[in-house]
Motif scaffolding. Structure first.
Motif, mmCIF file in Angstrom:
data_model
loop_
_atom_site.group_PDB
_atom_site.id
_atom_site.type_symbol
_atom_site.label_atom_id
_atom_site.label_comp_id
_atom_site.label_asym_id
_atom_site.label_seq_id
_atom_site.Cartn_x
_atom_site.Cartn_y
_atom_site.Cartn_z
ATOM 1 N N LYS A 67 37.640 36.107 57.000
ATOM 2 C CA LYS A 67 36.831 37.193 57.314
ATOM 3 C C LYS A 67 36.542 37.829 55.860
ATOM 4 N N VAL A 68 35.333 38.508 55.929
ATOM 5 C CA VAL A 68 35.047 39.536 54.664
ATOM 6 C C VAL A 68 35.904 40.688 54.925
ATOM 7 N N ALA A 69 36.578 41.130 53.679
ATOM 8 C CA ALA A 69 37.164 42.143 53.585
ATOM 9 C C ALA A 69 36.238 43.294 53.192
ATOM 10 N N LYS A 70 36.474 44.443 53.994
ATOM 11 C CA LYS A 70 35.532 45.576 53.826
ATOM 12 C C LYS A 70 36.010 46.531 52.793
ATOM 13 N N GLY A 71 34.842 46.989 51.771
ATOM 14 C CA GLY A 71 35.072 47.731 50.840
ATOM 15 C C GLY A 71 35.108 49.109 51.721
ATOM 16 N N ASP A 72 35.303 50.169 50.955
ATOM 17 C CA ASP A 72 34.971 51.409 51.677
ATOM 18 C C ASP A 72 33.552 52.029 51.575
ATOM 19 N N GLY A 73 32.801 51.210 50.778
ATOM 20 C CA GLY A 73 31.310 51.751 50.819
ATOM 21 C C GLY A 73 31.181 53.064 49.944
ATOM 22 N N HIS A 74 32.134 53.399 49.124
ATOM 23 C CA HIS A 74 32.132 54.618 48.357
ATOM 24 C C HIS A 74 32.055 54.485 46.752
ATOM 25 N N GLY A 75 32.372 53.366 46.412
ATOM 26 C CA GLY A 75 32.435 53.107 45.179
ATOM 27 C C GLY A 75 33.215 51.706 44.562
ATOM 28 N N TRP A 76 32.792 51.215 43.538
ATOM 29 C CA TRP A 76 33.301 49.919 42.773
ATOM 30 C C TRP A 76 34.742 50.220 42.380
ATOM 31 N N VAL A 77 35.772 49.239 42.635
ATOM 32 C CA VAL A 77 37.000 49.220 41.927
ATOM 33 C C VAL A 77 37.085 47.878 41.119
ATOM 34 N N ALA A 78 38.061 47.972 40.191
ATOM 35 C CA ALA A 78 37.976 46.701 39.084
ATOM 36 C C ALA A 78 38.880 45.903 39.657
ATOM 37 N N SER A 79 39.944 46.245 40.468
ATOM 38 C CA SER A 79 40.839 45.126 41.139
ATOM 39 C C SER A 79 41.412 45.685 42.217
ATOM 40 N N SER A 80 42.334 45.093 43.034
ATOM 41 C CA SER A 80 42.883 45.433 44.328
ATOM 42 C C SER A 80 43.924 44.647 44.793
ATOM 43 N N PRO A 81 44.935 45.096 45.496
ATOM 44 C CA PRO A 81 46.093 44.340 45.941
ATOM 45 C C PRO A 81 45.818 42.881 46.314
ATOM 46 N N LEU A 82 44.641 42.784 46.974
ATOM 47 C CA LEU A 82 43.990 41.454 47.402
ATOM 48 C C LEU A 82 43.935 40.557 46.019
ATOM 49 N N SER A 83 43.011 41.246 45.419
ATOM 50 C CA SER A 83 42.892 40.370 43.933
ATOM 51 C C SER A 83 44.022 40.013 43.274
ATOM 52 N N GLU A 84 44.995 40.992 43.374
ATOM 53 C CA GLU A 84 46.244 40.758 42.787
ATOM 54 C C GLU A 84 46.821 39.351 43.198
ATOM 55 N N GLN A 85 46.764 39.456 44.510
ATOM 56 C CA GLN A 85 47.716 38.475 45.307
ATOM 57 C C GLN A 85 46.988 36.965 44.971
ATOM 58 N N ILE A 86 45.601 37.119 45.209
ATOM 59 C CA ILE A 86 44.817 36.011 44.740
ATOM 60 C C ILE A 86 45.091 35.413 43.350
ATOM 61 N N SER A 87 45.118 36.243 42.543
ATOM 62 C CA SER A 87 45.121 36.137 40.835
ATOM 63 C C SER A 87 46.503 35.479 40.778
ATOM 64 N N LYS A 88 47.474 35.929 41.435
ATOM 65 C CA LYS A 88 48.903 35.451 41.194
ATOM 66 C C LYS A 88 48.941 33.990 41.753
ATOM 67 N N GLU A 89 48.411 33.634 42.821
ATOM 68 C CA GLU A 89 48.196 32.269 43.431
ATOM 69 C C GLU A 89 47.630 31.639 42.483
ATOM 70 N N MET A 90 46.473 31.812 42.118
ATOM 71 C CA MET A 90 45.551 30.910 41.099
ATOM 72 C C MET A 90 46.237 30.584 40.045
ATOM 73 N N LYS A 91 46.832 31.583 39.292
ATOM 74 C CA LYS A 91 47.831 31.257 38.159
ATOM 75 C C LYS A 91 48.735 30.364 38.130
ATOM 76 N N ARG A 92 49.581 30.316 39.665
ATOM 77 C CA ARG A 92 50.612 29.635 40.014
ATOM 78 C C ARG A 92 50.106 28.259 39.920
ATOM 79 N N ARG A 93 49.011 28.088 40.379
ATOM 80 C CA ARG A 93 48.244 26.838 40.474
ATOM 81 C C ARG A 93 47.611 26.122 39.352
ATOM 82 N N GLY A 94 47.810 27.005 38.219
ATOM 83 C CA GLY A 94 47.202 26.611 36.814
ATOM 84 C C GLY A 94 46.075 27.124 36.574
ATOM 85 N N PHE A 95 45.292 27.762 37.222
ATOM 86 C CA PHE A 95 43.748 28.316 36.826
ATOM 87 C C PHE A 95 44.051 29.200 35.751
#
Length: 178
Positions: free
Chosen positions: A111-139
């Motif tokens: 599903k599409v994660a919903k932003g709050d519609g109020h502004g742009w953020v540089a990172s999020s707990p979700l991007s931190e989670q995905i980043s960690k897993e991608m790095k673990r895989r070698g990206f």
């Protein structure tokens, strides 16, 4: 930029190859303005065999030197090598029967994660989670900020502002996903 925003940015992308291409382009953008990458996008596609992961995974030292000499792209050796490594990881995942698209969307249960519609953020707990897993895989070049920008670009998260016509369309799924 307007056409990119209005037609592509933030529209949920389900194609594995395109998700990978966008992740690699976001990596090239690190430290630069996105417009720089967008203007060079066609040159990148030409230089990287249409971002065909199977072809890019076979790139070797001579291809790296060719890419380093290509004035049409961003000539950063580490980013070029990261793209080749990313293609190899993509292919290894496919060989194991794992879809890159399914992997990317697994973090939001498809599903599409919903932003709050109020502004742009540089990172999020979700991007931190995905980043960690991608790095673990070698990206490489997949820190939380790059991953969040990629999530926005491919519509995994809807970070259009509430006043933007695209926010409501993506939010309710009116626009066809790509």
């Amino acid at each position: 930029m307007r056409a990119y925003h209005d037609e592509e940015w933030g529209v949920p992308q389900r194609d594995a190859r395109m998700l990978w291409e966008m992740l690699m382009l976001e990596g090239f953008q690190a430290g630069l303005a996105w417009i720089t990458v967008l203007r060079k996008r066609q040159a990148f596609r030409t230089a990287f065999a249409g971002f065909d992961p199977e072809k890019v995974a076979r790139f070797g030292a001579s291809d790296i030197e060719r890419l380093m000499a290509d004035i049409g792209i961003i000539r950063a050796r580490a980013k070029i090598e990261a793209t080749i490594q990313g293609a190899r990881i993509f292919c290894e995942m496919a060989e194991r029967g794992e879809s890159f698209a399914d992997f990317c969307w697994s973090f939001t249960e498809g599903k599409v994660a919903k932003g709050d519609g109020h502004g742009w953020v540089a990172s999020s707990p979700l991007s931190e989670q995905i980043s960690k897993e991608m790095k673990r895989r070698g990206f490489k070049f997949v820190g939380p900020t790059i991953v969040h920008a990629w999530m926005q670009a491919v519509g995994i998260v809807n970070d259009h502002s509430a006043g933007c016509f695209r926010w409501a369309e993506v939010r309710v799924g009116k626009r066809r996903e790509t």
